[in-house]
Design a protein around this motif. Structure first.
Motif, short mmCIF file in Angstrom:
data_model
loop_
_atom_site.label_atom_id
_atom_site.label_comp_id
_atom_site.label_asym_id
_atom_site.label_seq_id
_atom_site.Cartn_x
_atom_site.Cartn_y
_atom_site.Cartn_z
N ILE A 1 36.70 13.99 -60.88
CA ILE A 1 35.58 13.18 -61.38
C ILE A 1 34.29 13.74 -60.78
O ILE A 1 33.84 13.31 -59.71
N PRO A 2 33.67 14.73 -61.47
CA PRO A 2 32.40 15.27 -60.98
C PRO A 2 31.28 14.30 -61.30
O PRO A 2 31.21 13.75 -62.39
N ASN A 3 30.40 14.08 -60.33
CA ASN A 3 29.32 13.14 -60.57
C ASN A 3 27.97 13.78 -60.28
O ASN A 3 27.78 14.95 -60.54
N SER A 4 27.03 13.00 -59.76
CA SER A 4 25.63 13.45 -59.69
C SER A 4 25.43 14.79 -58.99
O SER A 4 26.13 15.13 -58.03
N VAL A 5 24.43 15.51 -59.48
CA VAL A 5 23.92 16.73 -58.85
C VAL A 5 22.45 16.47 -58.57
O VAL A 5 21.74 15.92 -59.42
N SER A 6 21.97 16.86 -57.39
CA SER A 6 20.57 16.64 -57.05
C SER A 6 20.09 17.71 -56.09
O SER A 6 20.89 18.50 -55.56
N GLY B 1 13.74 21.76 -52.44
CA GLY B 1 14.48 22.58 -53.39
C GLY B 1 15.44 23.57 -52.78
O GLY B 1 16.01 24.40 -53.49
N LYS B 2 15.71 23.47 -51.50
CA LYS B 2 16.56 24.45 -50.83
C LYS B 2 18.02 24.00 -50.69
O LYS B 2 18.89 24.81 -50.36
N THR B 3 18.27 22.72 -50.90
CA THR B 3 19.63 22.19 -50.76
C THR B 3 20.02 21.46 -52.04
O THR B 3 19.22 20.70 -52.59
N MET B 4 21.24 21.69 -52.51
CA MET B 4 21.78 20.97 -53.64
C MET B 4 22.91 20.07 -53.16
O MET B 4 23.68 20.45 -52.27
N TYR B 5 23.00 18.88 -53.76
CA TYR B 5 24.07 17.94 -53.45
C TYR B 5 24.92 17.71 -54.69
O TYR B 5 24.40 17.68 -55.81
N PHE B 6 26.21 17.54 -54.48
CA PHE B 6 27.14 17.29 -55.58
C PHE B 6 28.18 16.27 -55.15
O PHE B 6 28.82 16.44 -54.10
N THR B 7 28.35 15.23 -55.95
CA THR B 7 29.33 14.19 -55.65
C THR B 7 30.64 14.45 -56.39
O THR B 7 30.65 14.54 -57.62
N HIS B 8 31.73 14.57 -55.65
CA HIS B 8 33.08 14.62 -56.23
C HIS B 8 33.70 13.26 -55.94
O HIS B 8 34.27 13.03 -54.87
N SER B 9 33.57 12.35 -56.91
CA SER B 9 33.91 10.95 -56.68
C SER B 9 35.35 10.72 -56.25
O SER B 9 35.62 9.98 -55.30
N SER B 10 36.28 11.34 -56.97
CA SER B 10 37.69 11.10 -56.68
C SER B 10 38.09 11.61 -55.30
O SER B 10 39.07 11.13 -54.71
N ALA B 11 37.34 12.57 -54.75
CA ALA B 11 37.60 13.06 -53.40
C ALA B 11 36.81 12.27 -52.36
O ALA B 11 36.91 12.56 -51.15
N ARG B 12 36.00 11.29 -52.82
CA ARG B 12 35.15 10.47 -51.96
C ARG B 12 34.24 11.32 -51.08
O ARG B 12 33.98 10.98 -49.91
N THR B 13 33.75 12.41 -51.65
CA THR B 13 32.98 13.38 -50.88
C THR B 13 31.71 13.78 -51.60
O THR B 13 31.72 14.00 -52.82
N ILE B 14 30.61 13.89 -50.86
CA ILE B 14 29.38 14.49 -51.36
C ILE B 14 29.19 15.80 -50.62
O ILE B 14 29.12 15.83 -49.39
N HIS B 15 29.14 16.89 -51.38
CA HIS B 15 28.97 18.22 -50.80
C HIS B 15 27.50 18.61 -50.78
O HIS B 15 26.71 18.16 -51.62
N ALA B 16 27.14 19.47 -49.86
CA ALA B 16 25.81 20.08 -49.82
C ALA B 16 25.99 21.59 -49.93
O ALA B 16 27.02 22.15 -49.53
N TYR B 17 24.98 22.25 -50.53
CA TYR B 17 25.00 23.70 -50.72
C TYR B 17 23.61 24.27 -50.43
O TYR B 17 22.60 23.59 -50.62
N ASP B 18 23.57 25.52 -50.03
CA ASP B 18 22.31 26.25 -50.05
C ASP B 18 22.05 26.59 -51.50
O ASP B 18 22.96 27.03 -52.23
N TYR B 19 20.80 26.37 -51.94
CA TYR B 19 20.47 26.54 -53.36
C TYR B 19 19.40 27.60 -53.55
O TYR B 19 18.42 27.67 -52.81
N SER B 20 19.60 28.43 -54.60
CA SER B 20 18.60 29.43 -54.98
C SER B 20 18.32 29.30 -56.46
O SER B 20 19.24 29.20 -57.27
N SER B 21 17.02 29.29 -56.82
CA SER B 21 16.64 29.20 -58.24
C SER B 21 16.40 30.57 -58.84
O SER B 21 16.02 30.69 -60.00
N ALA B 22 16.63 31.62 -58.07
CA ALA B 22 16.37 32.98 -58.56
C ALA B 22 17.24 33.30 -59.76
O ALA B 22 18.45 33.03 -59.76
N ALA B 23 16.62 33.86 -60.79
CA ALA B 23 17.37 34.25 -62.00
C ALA B 23 18.45 35.26 -61.64
O ALA B 23 18.22 36.20 -60.89
N GLY B 24 19.64 35.04 -62.17
CA GLY B 24 20.73 35.97 -61.94
C GLY B 24 21.47 35.73 -60.64
O GLY B 24 22.44 36.41 -60.34
#
Length: 316
Positions: A170-175, A180-203
Motif C-alpha cells: 500500500i504505497p501512500n503519500s510522497v512529499s 527540497g533535499k529530502t523526499m518522504y514516502f509512506t508504505h502504509s502496510s509496513a507502518r513505515t515512512i521512509h526518507a531519501y536524499d532527493y535530486s531534481s537533476a534531469a536524468g
C-alpha cells in the motif's frame, strides 16, 4: 489546542462536511479558486468545495475510473483541467466536460511495464520540485487480498514513467522537505515512512540513501501526509482516530489531532488550517457517532502553514 512539554494536542468535535465518503482521500487546495478538492476513490468521485461559500457549495463529479489523487498543471487554469491519478496511470481531466460525461479524461502516460494490468490501480502521489509526478500502484479493491505487487513510478511529462521502488503493498503519500533535499514516502502496510536524499537533476536517479524516518507502533497504519514549512510531517493514521505531527529532525511524535471517527486517510494545509479526509465505517465497527461521522471532511487550525504543492509540467 492544549500542550505539554512533550506534545501538542488539538481536538476536532464534528465534520466540516458530513458526506459519508466510502474512501475519502487526496485533499488538494486549489489556490486559484480558493477551493478544496478531494476524492472518493471507491465511489469514483471528485468533490470540490468553495472555502469562501462553505459546505453548501459542494460540487460532486462522477467518473468511471477510480481517481486517487489530483494536481494542478503548470500554465493551465485548474477550473478547466487538472491532472489525476487514475486506474492505469496519470490523465488530464476536463472538469467542464466531466459534468456531462464520466470519461472526460485522457491518459498522459500509463504505468511502465503495467499497461492494462487490471490487477493494479494508481493510489497516492504528488508532484516533485522538478514538476514530475510520483504515483504508487497497488492491488485493486476487487482483486484482494492486497499483495506486495505494487510499485512507485515517476512520470516526466508525456514521456511515461520509470519505476523507482518495487515490492510495495500500500504505497501512500510522497512529499518533499521545505529545502527540497529530502523526499518522504509512506508504505502504509509496513507502518513505515521512509526518507531519501532527493535530486531534481534531469536524468538522475532522483532518490538515494533510503532510511527509516518513522515507524508506527500502534494498531493502525500511517496513511496520507503533508509537510509544514518548519519541516514537520503531519500523517493521518488509518484506524486510530488521529493525525500525528512528526518532527522532521528527530522522527518523534510531537503533536496529535484527535478526531471523532476512526479511519483517517489524508491531510492538506490551507493557510494554518489542516483539512482532513476520512473513510467510511461499517455499522457496528465503532460507536454510533464514529460511524455517523465516518467519510466526512474535517478541519482544524494547527498554527503553521504547509509547503505549497508543486505543479505538474506536462511538457517537461
Amino acid at each position: 489546542m492544549t500542550s505539554s512539554s512533550d506534545i501538542q494536542t488539538w481536538e476536532v468535535k464534528e465534520p466540516y462536511l458530513k458526506l459519508h465518503c466510502k474512501l475519502g482521500e487526496g485533499p488538494y487546495y486549489e489556490r486559484a479558486t480558493n477551493t478544496l478538492r478531494f476524492v472518493d476513490i471507491i465511489s469514483k468521485r471528485l468533490h470540490t468545495v468553495s472555502l469562501e461559500k462553505g459546505p453548501d457549495s459542494l460540487v460532486t463529479q462522477q467518473l468511471d475510473t477510480p481517481i486517487s489523487v489530483t494536481a494542478d498543471i503548470a500554465g493551465v487554469d485548474p477550473r478547466d483541467k487538472i491532472l489525476i491519478g487514475a486506474k492505469f496511470g496519470v490523465a488530464v481531466l476536463d472538469r467542464k466536460r466531466a459534468s456531462e460525461s464520466k470519461d472526460a479524461y485522457e491518459y498522459v502516460a500509463k504505468f511502465h511495464k503495467m499497461k492494462d494490468n487490471f490487477r493494479l490501480r494508481g493510489n497516492d502521489g504528488a508532484v516533485d520540485p522538478h514538476g514530475r509526478f510520483w504515483l504508487g500502484t497497488m492491488t485493486d479493491f476487487e482483486l484482494g487480498p492486497f499483495q506486495s505487487e505494487g510499485s512507485v513510478h515517476m512520470f516526466t511529462g508525456r514521456q511515461g514513467s520509470v519505476v523507482l521502488k518495487e515490492g510495495v503493498t500500500i504505497p501512500n503519500s510522497v512529499s518533499w522537505s521545505p529545502d527540497g533535499k529530502t523526499m518522504y514516502f509512506t508504505h502504509s502496510s509496513a507502518r513505515t515512512i521512509h526518507a531519501y536524499d532527493y535530486s531534481s537533476a534531469a536524468g538522475s536517479a532522483a532518490i538515494s540513501n533510503e532510511r527509516v524516518f518513522y515507524t508506527h507502533e500502534g494498531s493502525g497504519e500511517p496513511d496520507g501526509h503533508r509537510i509544514d514549512v518548519e519541516g514537520n510531517l503531519w500523517t493521518a493514521v488509518y484506524g486510530e482516530s488521529h493525525v500525528l505531527k512528526v518532527c522532521g529532525k528527530t522522527g518523534k511524535v510531537v503533536g496529535e489531532v484527535r478526531l471523532p471517527t476512526q479511519n483517517i486517510t489524508c491531510v492538506e494545509f490551507v493557510g494554518t488550517e489542516l483539512f482532513i479526509t476520512t473513510a467510511g465505517m461499517e455499522e457496528g465497527a465503532g460507536t454510533e457517532q464514529e460511524v455517523d461521522y465516518s467519510g466526512g471532511l474535517f478541519r482544524v487550525d494547527v498554527g503553521v502553514e504547509g509547503v505549497p504543492p508543486h505543479e505538474f509540467k506536462l511538457d517537461l
